[in-house]
Design an enzyme around this catalytic site. Structure first.
Site, PDB file in Angstrom:
ATOM      1  N   ASP A 165       0.847  -1.187   0.000  1.00 32.14           N
ATOM      2  CA  ASP A 165       0.000   0.000   0.000  1.00 32.14           C
ATOM      3  C   ASP A 165       0.888   1.245   0.000  1.00 32.14           C
ATOM      4  O   ASP A 165       1.824   1.338   0.799  1.00 32.14           O
ATOM      5  CB  ASP A 165      -0.906   0.011   1.235  1.00 32.14           C
TER       6      ASP A 165
ATOM      7  N   HIS B 232       1.253  -7.929   0.193  1.00 32.09           N
ATOM      8  CA  HIS B 232       0.117  -8.796   0.487  1.00 32.09           C
ATOM      9  C   HIS B 232      -0.729  -8.999  -0.773  1.00 32.09           C
ATOM     10  O   HIS B 232      -0.554  -8.302  -1.780  1.00 32.09           O
ATOM     11  CB  HIS B 232      -0.735  -8.224   1.632  1.00 32.09           C
TER      12      HIS B 232
ATOM     13  N   ARG C 210     -16.018 -12.994   0.015  1.00 29.25           N
ATOM     14  CA  ARG C 210     -15.239 -12.231   0.990  1.00 29.25           C
ATOM     15  C   ARG C 210     -15.551 -10.755   0.799  1.00 29.25           C
ATOM     16  O   ARG C 210     -15.569 -10.243  -0.329  1.00 29.25           O
ATOM     17  CB  ARG C 210     -13.742 -12.478   0.799  1.00 29.25           C
TER      18      ARG C 210
END
Length: 329
Positions: free
Chosen positions: A200, A255, A265
């Site tokens: 990020d 990630h 999800r």
């Protein structure tokens, strides 16, 4: 299980990558926000993993479950209705395509500005749920960053949190929906990538998901491990900007998210970023005597623009790292 407005059938998404299954990781740092040692534990977790699970965070469960229900109501709308909230430019509704540079995944999402809030063609109940949730998670981000500053002995203790409190803060909020993909059974044990590997860019990310697994992080040895879900807790990610501001002491975590064959999800992430004009440089209080910056000086706007031109999996900070020779001059 009802399949909620899935993206196009797997056969039409041949560009979406797959990967081998990975082990569940049981050593993820778990930190109680009310623990007297929280400031020390947060720094340790961010140095080793760039990632930790947060308990006793003070955000009401009702805010989480209300927003999750509103998000599912939106993602369960007919495709034509959802498309009215898009395309993402960059804010709005997106489906499969992640960014402008060719990345795709088994995902649909809403990306929203938080400062000021994005105005979208969505129901009033949905907008209220988003705003209440974002305000609560912002306060949590401030508290975590101030504890982090305490642990790093940064003064003043709001040196990090003030960047998010600033009315010009370039922060955003993302709702992700990874629909179940029954066709996964035909992939011979491989997993479908919902959101490809990346770090990020911002300072900090505050993640909450439902109780469906899928999140994976990359460890220092470059192995991928699965993170057990916990719908009552938050997961905190160190972002690229914080890695630079700590001169590499805190680690921006790589990630990704995998899609499942049976369960959908839903995740919601607040990305705390600084004002566009903010210079991103190592903070003097984290530098040892004689220590040189590992990074060239840049503004958040410069880094954000560079990141927008990259692919998800690129080492975005690589363009801003000093060479060894330059760093020692």
């Amino acid at each position: 299980m009802v399949v909620l407005s899935q993206p196009a059938a797997l056969g039409h998404c041949s560009l979406i990558k797959t990967c081998k299954p990975t082990a569940v990781f049981t050593r993820i740092p778990v930190i109680d926000l009310k623990d007297q040692e929280a400031k020390t534990l947060i720094v340790k977790a961010c140095e080793e993993y760039g990632f930790f699970k947060l308990l006793n965070h003070g955000v009401p469960i009702e805010l989480m479950t209300r927003l999750e229900a509103e998000a599912l109501s939106f993602f369960n709308l007919p495709q034509s209705e959802k498309d009215k909230a898009g395309p993402p430019t960059p804010f709005g509704y997106g489906n499969k395509r992640i960014g402008p540079n060719g990345d795709v995944g088994w995902i649909e999402y809403l990306l929203l500005n938080t400062n000021p809030p994005t105005s979208l063609n969505t129901p009033e109940n949905f907008r209220c749920a988003v705003n209440e949730y974002v305000q609560a998670v912002k306060r949590l981000a401030f508290e975590v960053l101030e504890l982090m500053a305490d642990g790093l002995k940064i003064e003043p203790r709001d040196a990090l949190s003030r960047l998010l409190r600033d009315e010009r803060s370039d922060s955003c909020f993302r709702l992700n929906h990874y629909p179940p993909c029954p066709e996964l059974q035909a992939l011979s044990g491989r997993n479908l990538i919902g959101f490809g590997e990346h770090t990020d860019p911002q300072i900090i990310s505050i993640l909450r998901s439902n109780n469906t697994s899928g999140l994976q992080i990359c460890l220092r040895d470059r192995s991928w491990v699965s993170v057990p879900p916990d719908q009552t807790s938050f997961f905190i990610n160190v972002g690229d900007a914080l890695q630079v501001m700590s001169n590499g002491r805190l680690r921006s975590v790589r990630h990704r998210v995998l899609a499942g064959s049976m369960k959908s999800r839903v995740s919601m992430i607040y990305f705390g970023g600084p004002p566009l004009s903010e210079k991103i440089v190592p903070m003097p209080s984290v530098m040892k005597k004689g220590e040189e910056s590992l990074y060239k000086e840049f503004t958040w706007s410069e880094y954000k623009n560079s990141a927008c031109k990259s692919r998800l999996g690129d080492n975005r900070l690589g363009l801003f790292e000093k060479t060894t020779a330059n760093a020692t001059q």
